[in-house]
Enzyme design. Structure first.
Site, short mmCIF file in Angstrom:
data_model
loop_
_atom_site.label_atom_id
_atom_site.label_comp_id
_atom_site.label_asym_id
_atom_site.label_seq_id
_atom_site.Cartn_x
_atom_site.Cartn_y
_atom_site.Cartn_z
CB SER A 151 43.65 35.62 45.17
OG SER A 151 44.85 35.16 44.67
CB ILE A 152 40.52 40.64 46.27
CG1 ILE A 152 41.40 41.55 45.43
CG2 ILE A 152 40.95 40.56 47.70
CD1 ILE A 152 41.34 42.99 45.88
N PRO A 207 43.19 49.04 55.58
CG PRO A 207 43.22 46.71 55.80
CD PRO A 207 42.57 47.94 56.35
CB CYS A 237 44.22 17.66 24.99
SG CYS A 237 45.61 18.11 23.93
CG HIS A 255 42.09 22.20 25.22
ND1 HIS A 255 42.29 21.65 26.47
CD2 HIS A 255 43.22 21.94 24.51
CE1 HIS A 255 43.49 21.10 26.53
NE2 HIS A 255 44.08 21.27 25.34
CD GLU A 261 39.16 22.70 28.00
OE1 GLU A 261 38.59 21.97 27.15
OE2 GLU A 261 40.37 22.59 28.29
N1 GLN Z 1 50.97 16.73 26.34
C1 GLN Z 1 50.12 16.45 25.22
C2 GLN Z 1 50.64 17.07 23.93
O1 GLN Z 1 51.49 17.90 23.95
C3 GLN Z 1 48.70 16.89 25.49
C4 GLN Z 1 48.55 18.37 25.62
C5 GLN Z 1 47.26 18.78 26.28
O2 GLN Z 1 46.62 17.96 26.94
N2 GLN Z 1 46.89 20.01 26.16
O3 GLN Z 1 50.19 16.72 22.87
#
Ligand code: GLN
Length: 542
Positions: free
Chosen positions: A14-15, A191, A381, A506, A508
């Site tokens: 984790s550096i 180190p 999701c 998703h 993100e």
């Molecule tokens: N657990 C839910 C599903 O399998 C949502 C999955 C998630 O949020 N990535 O559909």
């Protein structure tokens, strides 16, 4: 000819090897090179899909549906590329492939061994990824620290790679930690010396040492490291803790990393011209101190922030784009009841994805709170599932739930996808990767994306149950995105609410500091508006 930059780590985990590698990549990319990346994870799991987010952080999903290590997310964000799933190599994948070949009879007569069979397989996987997109440079980050038993076959394979590809085409970077001992009042290089020695014992001589430290180390220290680790002085790079990870390419550029790599790999880059202007602007926008908006991420994996890393980054990108600073507060959803005072401080609520029943009731409470108090809310999701369940309950289906959490439900408003019912294996069997989604006219989603068809990445087994479409739409739900055949509901909204959007995918994973995701930009904008309304209310009540 592709050039390989191999990054190993020493001293402690984790550096920030991932950020260091991604930053090197960013510098080279700013010079116009096509840069790709590979993450090697020496564990035996085939992929990271079944790993606990508490231990390994988020599972990053590639466009082609591979569940990978979160470092691939850093690479995509820093390099602004979409990496294929084969960019994540694990011991599990290497051994599975070799054993499959052995069963087919590919090695008939031979005793199958780590050297050459496993090491050949590793090199083949690395080269295949490098070729797939015709990269100029490929970063190969080896997870773990040098000295781990699991890393040995990989180090051996990478050592062979240098011999086979030639000295001018492979460069080794070793990332170490240089601690500052308060009691002694000085930095300690021992180190770093030891871990370099450990690396050398595998036959690999590092070309560059990146020393991570809290504060800058001086010239004498660098000279000492250069001397003991046998690298040129200009190959000792110091990166101190930065206020944002996106600043690291700028710090490394000041240390003239690009020049050293260009010389060493004969890349012939024009290093006299400063290329990071655009990136500097991005960093400036991300370092803005005010105004501030407070976003609550209501989830259950909050002990380890890395479990929601792409979401956190996407929120920050959305802040940068709106000229505001986003503060992220992680709110535990696995409690008997959510603390309303915590929620009262929020300008926006984000409910992330997740698995299993634990913590879901807290998420439902958060949805209810956002509806009652007109707080912008974004569900991703499982977050979208929570929105649908709560709206169903509010519209009279008192026991509405997802069949993920209970069987024989009277109102399974979220249900398992048909094709999922036949699935026996847990690994890699969800609806994964990029799918098209058609947006509906006159909806918030359509006005945000300004496109008819979008592509977003998925990772789920359950989905909106079409049997309840009519009833929920009557209750105020707006269905604003569908799979192209119209069958799967991909986005939901709520009528008469300032900002309420849930998506099955998703978003993100596709947000970049240089190109913030439109849903996050719009959500932060709405949260900023809400913060202004909230401040006015406080003033009025005083
Ligand atoms: N657990 C839910 C599903 O399998 C949502 C999955 C998630 O949020 N990535 O559909």
């Amino acid at each position: 000819m592709v050039k390989f930059i191999v990054i190993t780590g020493g001293v402690v985990s984790s550096i920030g090897k991932g950020i260091t590698s991604a930053s090197i990549g960013r510098i080279l990319r700013s010079h116009g090179l096509k840069v790709g990346a590979i993450k090697i994870d020496p564990y035996l799991n085939w992929d990271s899909g079944t790993l606990n987010p508490y231990q390994h952080g988020e599972v990053f999903v590639t466009y082609d549906g591979m569940e990978t290590d979160l470092d691939l997310g850093h690479y995509e964000r820093f390099l602004d590329v979409e990496l294929p799933g084969i960019s994540n190599i694990t011991t599990g994948k290497v051994y599975k492939s070799v054993i499959e070949k052995e069963r087919k009879g590919d090695f008939l007569g031979a005793c199958v061994q780590i050297i050459p069979h496993i090491t050949d397989e590793i090199k083949e996987m690395v080269r295949k990824t490098a070729k797939i997109e015709k990269f100029d440079v490929i970063l190969v980050e080896l997870g773990g620290t040098v000295g781990d038993i699991e890393s040995q076959p990989f180090l051996e394979a990478l050592r062979q790679l240098r011999n086979e590809e030639g000295h001018d085409n492979v460069l080794f970077v070793h990332v170490t930690h240089v601690p500052y001992l308060k009691a002694a009042g000085e930095f300690k290089t021992k180190p770093t010396q030891h871990s370099t020695k450990e690396l050398r014992s595998t036959g690999i001589n590092p070309d560059m040492i990146v020393c991570r430290s809290e504060r800058s180390i001086d010239k004498n220290m660098k000279e000492k490291i250069a001397h003991f680790c046998d690298v040129p002085f200009n190959a000792v790079i110091n990166t101190t803790d930065a206020s944002t990870i996106y600043e690291v390419p700028l710090l490394m550029d000041e240390e003239k990393v690009g020049e050293y790599i260009s010389d060493r790999l004969k890349l012939d880059l024009d290093t006299d011209t400063y290329k990071l202007d655009g990136w500097k602007e991005i960093v400036k926008s991300l370092k803005k101190e005010d105004p501030t908006v407070m976003i609550g991420v209501v989830g259950k994996y909050i002990e380890l922030e890395d479990a929601y890393i792409s979401i956190k980054e996407a929120l920050l990108h959305g802040g940068g784009k709106n000229g505001v600073k986003v503060e992220v507060k992680f709110v535990d959803s696995d409690v008997d009841y959510l603390n309303k005072e915590v929620l009262d401080d929020l300008d926006g609520i984000l409910i992330p994805g997740g698995f299993g029943e634990r913590g879901v009731e807290g998420k439902l409470e958060a949805v209810d709170y956002a509806i009652e108090n007109d707080v912008p809310i974004f569900g991703i999701c499982l977050g979208m599932h929570s929105m649908v369940i709560q709206i169903a309950r509010r519209t009279g289906l008192k026991n509405a739930n997802s069949s993920e959490f209970a069987s024989n439900l009277e109102h399974p408003v979220i249900d398992m996808m048909e094709e999922q019912k036949k699935v026996k294996n847990m690994g890699g069997s969800m609806r994964l990767g990029s799918y098209d989604c058609r947006l509906v006219e006159n909806t918030v989603a359509k006005s945000i994306y300004e496109q008819n068809l979008i592509k977003e990445r998925h990772r789920h087994r359950y989905e909106f149950n079409n049997e309840f479409r009519e009833q929920l739409v009557e209750g105020g739900l707006v269905l604003s995105g569908f799979s192209p055949d119209g069958f799967l509901v991909e986005i939901v909204e709520l009528k008469n609410h300032p900002w309420f959007l849930g998506c099955q995918f998703h978003p993100e994973f596709k947000s970049r500091p240089s190109n913030a995701h439109p849903l996050f930009v719009s959500f932060i904008k709405a949260a900023y508006e809400h913060s202004k309304r909230r401040k006015k209310q406080v003033l009025n009540s005083n």
